[in-house]
Design an enzyme around this catalytic site. Structure first.
Site, PDB file in Angstrom:
ATOM      1  N   GLY A  54       0.781  -1.237   0.000  1.00 33.63           N
ATOM      2  CA  GLY A  54       0.000   0.000   0.000  1.00 33.63           C
ATOM      3  C   GLY A  54       0.806   1.275   0.000  1.00 33.63           C
ATOM      4  O   GLY A  54       0.348   2.300   0.507  1.00 33.63           O
ATOM      5  N   THR A  55       2.007   1.266  -0.613  1.00 31.80           N
ATOM      6  CA  THR A  55       2.799   2.501  -0.638  1.00 31.80           C
ATOM      7  C   THR A  55       2.134   3.576  -1.505  1.00 31.80           C
ATOM      8  O   THR A  55       2.185   4.761  -1.178  1.00 31.80           O
ATOM      9  CB  THR A  55       4.229   2.233  -1.150  1.00 31.80           C
ATOM     10  OG1 THR A  55       4.177   1.568  -2.419  1.00 31.80           O
ATOM     11  CG2 THR A  55       5.001   1.365  -0.162  1.00 31.80           C
ATOM     12  N   ASN A  56       1.508   3.157  -2.605  1.00 27.47           N
ATOM     13  CA  ASN A  56       0.789   4.141  -3.414  1.00 27.47           C
ATOM     14  C   ASN A  56      -0.444   4.649  -2.694  1.00 27.47           C
ATOM     15  O   ASN A  56      -0.801   5.827  -2.804  1.00 27.47           O
ATOM     16  CB  ASN A  56       0.415   3.544  -4.774  1.00 27.47           C
ATOM     17  CG  ASN A  56       1.554   3.621  -5.770  1.00 27.47           C
ATOM     18  OD1 ASN A  56       2.006   4.690  -6.144  1.00 27.47           O
ATOM     19  ND2 ASN A  56       2.033   2.462  -6.208  1.00 27.47           N
ATOM     20  N   ASN A  60      -5.018   3.464 -13.192  1.00 29.28           N
ATOM     21  CA  ASN A  60      -4.006   2.511 -12.724  1.00 29.28           C
ATOM     22  C   ASN A  60      -2.635   3.169 -12.788  1.00 29.28           C
ATOM     23  O   ASN A  60      -2.393   4.054 -13.611  1.00 29.28           O
ATOM     24  CB  ASN A  60      -4.027   1.262 -13.617  1.00 29.28           C
ATOM     25  CG  ASN A  60      -2.995   0.224 -13.195  1.00 29.28           C
ATOM     26  OD1 ASN A  60      -2.958  -0.190 -12.044  1.00 29.28           O
ATOM     27  ND2 ASN A  60      -2.140  -0.181 -14.119  1.00 29.28           N
ATOM     28  N   HIS A 103       1.326   2.175 -13.485  1.00 24.32           N
ATOM     29  CA  HIS A 103       2.179   1.100 -14.011  1.00 24.32           C
ATOM     30  C   HIS A 103       3.634   1.554 -13.960  1.00 24.32           C
ATOM     31  O   HIS A 103       3.944   2.678 -14.366  1.00 24.32           O
ATOM     32  CB  HIS A 103       1.785   0.755 -15.452  1.00 24.32           C
ATOM     33  CG  HIS A 103       2.582  -0.378 -16.016  1.00 24.32           C
ATOM     34  ND1 HIS A 103       2.329  -1.691 -15.679  1.00 24.32           N
ATOM     35  CD2 HIS A 103       3.643  -0.395 -16.857  1.00 24.32           C
ATOM     36  CE1 HIS A 103       3.211  -2.469 -16.303  1.00 24.32           C
ATOM     37  NE2 HIS A 103       4.009  -1.700 -17.022  1.00 24.32           N
TER      38      HIS A 103
END
Length: 208
Positions: free
Chosen positions: A12-14, A108, A110
């Site tokens: 969950g760093t983002n 998203n 990437h």
């Protein structure tokens, strides 16, 4: 106010970058309605709980078929009545019916400069391993809308990251996260929240 659902699978760093962005004002007019994970052990769920955000986990293993899991996942997303679904390190293959329910409302992140090192099988460390094997000098990250293909949706933002000669997949992954992913995903959310993003003919236009 843009209500978002953040979907995660791991650390969950983002997600944390989004939480921090909302807290420090980098992301405006935005509220995280809930965090969803397909992995009940994902640390991202703990990040959500620590921030006082609703956290929901559904595992495909608890369903007799992938179709049943997909339906449960979609039903949950629909029940929240969110404006945007954010895939922040989410390894679930998003089914066509989910895309249909949220047209140009799923984004998203990437870890490469699409169309390089993307598509089926390109996720996690594999992306960085392939970049180093190819010997490219620049990589980066891409934030894009999700369509029914794999990494084929309209590109919102990209940010380049230089590859160093002594890089390993791990060091490169970390630098791409720090210098690109944690920068452009919050920025993309803020742009969408403030009505600055439009899509026409599969091309994103950003208002100044």
């Amino acid at each position: 106010m843009l209500d978002i659902l953040v979907m995660v699978s791991g650390g969950g760093t983002n997600l944390q970058a989004i939480i921090d962005g909302i807290n420090n004002g980098t992301i405006t007019n935005t509220r995280i309605r809930a965090v969803f994970s397909n992995n009940k052990d994902a640390y991202a769920l703990e990040r959500a709980k620590a921030a006082g955000i609703e956290a929901k986990a559904l595992s495909p293993k608890d369903y007799s078929s992938r179709a049943e899991f997909n339906k449960a996942m979609l039903d949950y997303a629909k029940s929240l009545d969110v404006d945007l679904v954010v895939l922040a390190g989410c390894l679930v293959v998003i089914p066509p019916e989910f895309v249909d329910a949220f047209p140009n409302k799923i984004i998203n992140i990437h870890p490469s400069l699409i169309p390089s090192f993307c598509g089926t099988g390109y996720y996690g460390l594999t992306v960085h391993e392939k970049a180093l094997e190819r010997g490219v000098k620049v990589t980066g990250a891409t934030c894009h809308f999700v369509d029914k293909g794999t990494d084929t949706g309209p590109i919102i933002l990209q940010k380049a990251v230089e590859i160093l000669q002594d890089d390993t997949p791990k060091t490169l992954q970390q630098r791409v996260m720090e210098q690109a992913e944690w920068v452009i995903m919050p920025k993309a959310i803020d742009l969408i929240a403030n009505g600055k993003v439009t899509v026409k003919d599969n091309i994103v236009k950003i208002k100044e």
